[in-house]
Design an enzyme around this catalytic site. Sequence first.
Site, mmCIF file in Angstrom:
data_model
loop_
_atom_site.group_PDB
_atom_site.id
_atom_site.type_symbol
_atom_site.label_atom_id
_atom_site.label_comp_id
_atom_site.label_asym_id
_atom_site.label_seq_id
_atom_site.Cartn_x
_atom_site.Cartn_y
_atom_site.Cartn_z
ATOM 1 N N GLY A 224 65.610 24.609 54.677
ATOM 2 C CA GLY A 224 67.095 23.640 54.287
ATOM 3 C C GLY A 224 67.774 23.060 55.034
ATOM 4 O O GLY A 224 67.733 23.717 56.132
ATOM 5 N N GLN B 167 75.603 19.760 57.542
ATOM 6 C CA GLN B 167 75.066 19.976 58.216
ATOM 7 C C GLN B 167 74.923 18.999 59.328
ATOM 8 O O GLN B 167 74.567 19.417 60.618
ATOM 9 C CB GLN B 167 74.206 20.823 58.099
ATOM 10 C CG GLN B 167 74.524 22.460 57.554
ATOM 11 C CD GLN B 167 73.375 23.260 57.572
ATOM 12 O OE1 GLN B 167 72.569 22.954 56.823
ATOM 13 N NE2 GLN B 167 72.952 24.739 58.060
ATOM 14 N N CYS C 200 71.484 31.097 59.123
ATOM 15 C CA CYS C 200 71.814 29.686 58.672
ATOM 16 C C CYS C 200 71.411 28.792 60.371
ATOM 17 O O CYS C 200 72.256 28.884 60.870
ATOM 18 C CB CYS C 200 73.153 29.589 58.320
ATOM 19 S SG CYS C 200 73.578 27.536 58.344
ATOM 20 N N LEU C 201 70.568 27.766 60.031
ATOM 21 C CA LEU C 201 71.100 26.450 61.196
ATOM 22 C C LEU C 201 72.148 26.062 61.806
ATOM 23 O O LEU C 201 72.294 26.447 63.208
ATOM 24 C CB LEU C 201 70.294 25.268 60.708
ATOM 25 C CG LEU C 201 68.788 25.397 60.338
ATOM 26 C CD1 LEU C 201 68.554 23.850 59.784
ATOM 27 C CD2 LEU C 201 67.861 26.001 61.761
ATOM 28 N N HIS D 140 71.701 29.045 48.991
ATOM 29 C CA HIS D 140 72.571 28.913 50.022
ATOM 30 C C HIS D 140 72.640 27.200 50.622
ATOM 31 O O HIS D 140 73.978 27.206 50.711
ATOM 32 C CB HIS D 140 71.855 28.870 51.198
ATOM 33 C CG HIS D 140 71.894 29.292 52.927
ATOM 34 N ND1 HIS D 140 71.701 30.170 53.608
ATOM 35 C CD2 HIS D 140 72.424 28.014 53.362
ATOM 36 C CE1 HIS D 140 72.343 29.663 55.008
ATOM 37 N NE2 HIS D 140 72.499 28.389 54.523
ATOM 38 N N GLU D 141 72.079 26.631 50.050
ATOM 39 C CA GLU D 141 72.670 25.089 50.036
ATOM 40 C C GLU D 141 73.828 24.076 49.475
ATOM 41 O O GLU D 141 74.247 23.827 49.898
ATOM 42 C CB GLU D 141 70.994 24.417 50.067
ATOM 43 C CG GLU D 141 69.660 24.070 51.227
ATOM 44 C CD GLU D 141 70.107 24.664 52.717
ATOM 45 O OE1 GLU D 141 71.019 24.380 53.002
ATOM 46 O OE2 GLU D 141 69.701 25.561 53.276
ATOM 47 N N HIS E 174 76.665 24.928 50.726
ATOM 48 C CA HIS E 174 77.129 24.290 51.982
ATOM 49 C C HIS E 174 77.248 23.002 50.952
ATOM 50 O O HIS E 174 78.687 22.488 51.685
ATOM 51 C CB HIS E 174 75.604 23.588 52.629
ATOM 52 C CG HIS E 174 75.505 24.796 53.804
ATOM 53 N ND1 HIS E 174 76.189 24.517 54.874
ATOM 54 C CD2 HIS E 174 74.249 25.053 53.863
ATOM 55 C CE1 HIS E 174 75.712 25.807 55.723
ATOM 56 N NE2 HIS E 174 74.107 25.772 55.312
HETATM 57 ZN ZN LIG Z 1 73.003 26.807 56.367
#
Ligand SMILES: [Zn+2]
Length: 163
Positions: free
Chosen positions: A46, A51, A88-89, A130-131, A134
């Site tokens: 995701g 991000q 998380c990226l 999670h997204e 964000h």
């Molecule tokens: Zn993330």
Amino acid sequence: MAIRKITEYPEKVLAEMGKPVTEFGEELEALCADMYETMYDAEGVGLAAPQIGLNLRLFVMDCEGIKLIAANPEIVGTEGEQSSPEGCLSVGKFPAVVVRPNKVRLKAQNEKGEWFEREAEGYAARCFLHETDHCDGKLFIDHLPKMRRDMLVKKFQKEKRLR
Ligand SMILES: [Zn+2]
């Protein structure tokens, strides 16, 4: 299509409340194509607009067979509980166990602006949450007890210095 640079903690955009998506169509589709390319390149499931440095309520995902674009996402229902590792990226993919609802109902608009609702369980439900977080300027580490959060941030900062 292009791979965008992924923003990392503690960049400010990751902590900001996203602005609603108001323009749909070709430009948004092109942006989502970039987000998908960036997400696949980073081996994520995701990716949300903050991000890649955009203060927008928008994410893309491809997780356990659920592939979708979600603009202006809202969690409209939750059920049960799950406790699994999450990463998380934007925080170096360091995992930490986060307690989340197990079943989640997401309401959002697609790239054409059409509203839809979708349900998911387990890992995909975790991805919805999670997204959507964000898009609200929240990171998964914000759900951790302070000590575990500090430890994870320290690990990430060390890894960043060594790059
Ligand atoms: Zn993330």
